[in-house]
Design a protein around this motif. Structure first.
Motif, PDB file in Angstrom:
ATOM      1  N   VAL A 131       0.907  -1.264  -0.041  1.00 51.87           N
ATOM      2  CA  VAL A 131       0.004  -0.026  -0.005  1.00 51.87           C
ATOM      3  C   VAL A 131       0.826   1.138  -0.079  1.00 51.87           C
ATOM      4  N   GLY A 132       0.665   2.359  -1.164  1.00 51.65           N
ATOM      5  CA  GLY A 132       1.434   3.363  -0.918  1.00 51.65           C
ATOM      6  C   GLY A 132       1.422   4.160  -2.305  1.00 51.65           C
TER       7      GLY A 132
ATOM      8  N   ALA B  56       1.562   7.532   2.472  1.00 48.34           N
ATOM      9  CA  ALA B  56       1.261   8.405   1.059  1.00 48.34           C
ATOM     10  C   ALA B  56       0.244   9.205   1.738  1.00 48.34           C
ATOM     11  N   ASP B  57      -1.102   9.324   1.197  1.00 53.84           N
ATOM     12  CA  ASP B  57      -1.997  10.128   1.646  1.00 53.84           C
ATOM     13  C   ASP B  57      -3.180   9.684   2.200  1.00 53.84           C
ATOM     14  N   ILE B  58      -2.999   8.274   2.813  1.00 55.35           N
ATOM     15  CA  ILE B  58      -4.301   7.620   3.504  1.00 55.35           C
ATOM     16  C   ILE B  58      -3.542   7.102   4.836  1.00 55.35           C
ATOM     17  N   GLN B  59      -4.564   6.534   5.804  1.00 54.91           N
ATOM     18  CA  GLN B  59      -4.229   5.690   6.939  1.00 54.91           C
ATOM     19  C   GLN B  59      -4.596   4.601   6.939  1.00 54.91           C
ATOM     20  N   LEU B  60      -4.156   3.590   7.839  1.00 55.27           N
ATOM     21  CA  LEU B  60      -4.525   2.389   8.077  1.00 55.27           C
ATOM     22  C   LEU B  60      -4.986   2.045   9.317  1.00 55.27           C
TER      23      LEU B  60
ATOM     24  N   LEU C 129      -6.854  -4.479   8.794  1.00 53.61           N
ATOM     25  CA  LEU C 129      -6.340  -2.938   8.726  1.00 53.61           C
ATOM     26  C   LEU C 129      -7.200  -2.334   7.857  1.00 53.61           C
ATOM     27  N   TYR C 130      -8.034  -1.440   7.990  1.00 54.05           N
ATOM     28  CA  TYR C 130      -9.085  -0.763   7.256  1.00 54.05           C
ATOM     29  C   TYR C 130      -8.660   0.535   6.754  1.00 54.05           C
ATOM     30  N   SER C 131      -8.606   0.686   5.550  1.00 62.93           N
ATOM     31  CA  SER C 131      -8.529   2.053   4.779  1.00 62.93           C
ATOM     32  C   SER C 131      -9.858   2.500   4.140  1.00 62.93           C
ATOM     33  N   GLU C 132     -10.429   3.646   4.874  1.00 60.68           N
ATOM     34  CA  GLU C 132     -11.560   4.081   4.508  1.00 60.68           C
ATOM     35  C   GLU C 132     -11.436   4.898   3.141  1.00 60.68           C
ATOM     36  N   ALA C 133     -10.089   5.553   3.232  1.00 63.53           N
ATOM     37  CA  ALA C 133      -9.965   6.321   1.635  1.00 63.53           C
ATOM     38  C   ALA C 133      -9.798   5.148   0.541  1.00 63.53           C
ATOM     39  N   LEU C 134      -9.429   4.071   0.800  1.00 65.86           N
ATOM     40  CA  LEU C 134      -9.055   2.919  -0.422  1.00 65.86           C
ATOM     41  C   LEU C 134     -10.367   1.895  -0.449  1.00 65.86           C
ATOM     42  N   GLU C 135     -11.076   2.307   0.555  1.00 67.32           N
ATOM     43  CA  GLU C 135     -12.375   1.468   0.347  1.00 67.32           C
ATOM     44  C   GLU C 135     -12.123  -0.005   0.621  1.00 67.32           C
ATOM     45  N   ALA C 136     -11.099  -0.365   1.702  1.00 66.42           N
ATOM     46  CA  ALA C 136     -10.320  -1.443   1.597  1.00 66.42           C
ATOM     47  C   ALA C 136     -10.253  -2.021   2.719  1.00 66.42           C
ATOM     48  N   VAL C 137     -10.111  -3.388   3.374  1.00 65.99           N
ATOM     49  CA  VAL C 137      -9.872  -3.918   4.602  1.00 65.99           C
ATOM     50  C   VAL C 137      -9.069  -5.214   4.432  1.00 65.99           C
ATOM     51  N   PHE C 138      -7.798  -5.245   5.045  1.00 69.37           N
ATOM     52  CA  PHE C 138      -6.897  -6.120   4.763  1.00 69.37           C
ATOM     53  C   PHE C 138      -7.148  -7.135   6.020  1.00 69.37           C
ATOM     54  N   THR C 139      -7.694  -8.459   5.744  1.00 70.12           N
ATOM     55  CA  THR C 139      -8.085  -9.036   6.786  1.00 70.12           C
ATOM     56  C   THR C 139      -7.402 -10.378   7.419  1.00 70.12           C
TER      57      THR C 139
END
Length: 235
Positions: A30-31, A116-120, A135-145
């Motif tokens: 991610v980056g 980069a420009d997001i947070q986990l 790990l959830y990234s609201e900006a990327l609309e993704a969760v690493f489960t």
């Protein structure tokens, strides 16, 4: 630069109770074009580093302490002296792979990593292991489960569902509170969305996962699973 998600697939063998299992693992990067975080570097550090290229690695995050989550963690982190993060409850598992070193950071629920420009955002999702996190990234609309939630449902080890009651509590109370369009990016298999999986939750709780092959221990009874905690957000 806008952050993005990249996947590296590696292959290897995992020994579970003396039985070897051939598995494929997803390592997530991610980056942006300058800096990245590497999630679950299973094995084959060279292949992972080829994808990273000359970008700076800020952190290596392991969603669990299992060998196929941490196998390349030290080598991947070493080039840029990146921090390695793991939940403290999975340190005993970590030591089975890395007997002479420790992770740099103990992750906690609601912790935050920036790249980069997001947070986990760290979410404790125990079950498969005591210290499993997502790990959830609201900006990327993704969760690493990690292993907690995959395309085919809750995670397994060697064909069994360890800590299934705890897994389902974490899935229902944490992961299924996320928006339906959220991408589920697990350590194994293809990606799906929260909306794809949520309709199956009631069946999982009622025992559909264990009806044919009932695991040892007190997790199941005649009607399905016992010990499931219903949290806000569960149906």
């Amino acid at each position: 630069m806008t952050a993005r998600i990249e996947r590296v697939v590696t292959e290897g063998v995992v020994d579970i109770d003396g039985v070897e299992h051939k598995v494929e693992n997803n390592t997530w990067i991610v980056g942006d074009d300058d800096e990245v975080i590497v999630i679950d570097p299973a094995r084959d550090a060279e292949k992972i580093m080829e994808q990273v290229g000359d970008r700076e690695i800020l952190a290596v995050i392991c969603t669990a302490g299992l060998p196929d989550h941490v196998g390349a963690a030290i080598e991947v982190a070493s080039r840029d002296e990146a921090i390695v993060a793991l939940h403290p409850k999975d340190k005993p598992l970590w030591r089975e792979t890395w007997s002479e070193t420790w992770p740099d950071i103990d992750m906690e629920d609601d912790g935050v990593f920036g790249v980069a420009d997001i947070q986990l955002d760290v979410m404790e999702t125990p079950g498969v292991t005591p210290g499993s996190v997502s790990l959830y990234s609201e900006a990327l609309e993704a969760v690493f489960t990690g292993k907690t939630l995959q395309a085919d449902g809750p995670g397994k080890l060697g064909g069994e569902y360890p800590g299934l009651a705890d897994q389902l509590t974490a899935i229902g109370g944490r992961l299924f509170t996320l928006p339906g369009a959220t991408r589920v990016l697990a350590v194994h298999g293809d990606e799906v969305t929260i909306g794809d999986l949520e309709p199956h939750f009631d069946d999982w709780v009622s025992g559909s996962l264990t009806r044919e092959a009932k695991p040892e221990g007190p997790l199941t009874d005649a009607t399905g699973l016992s010990g499931i905690k219903i949290e806000p957000g569960d149906d």
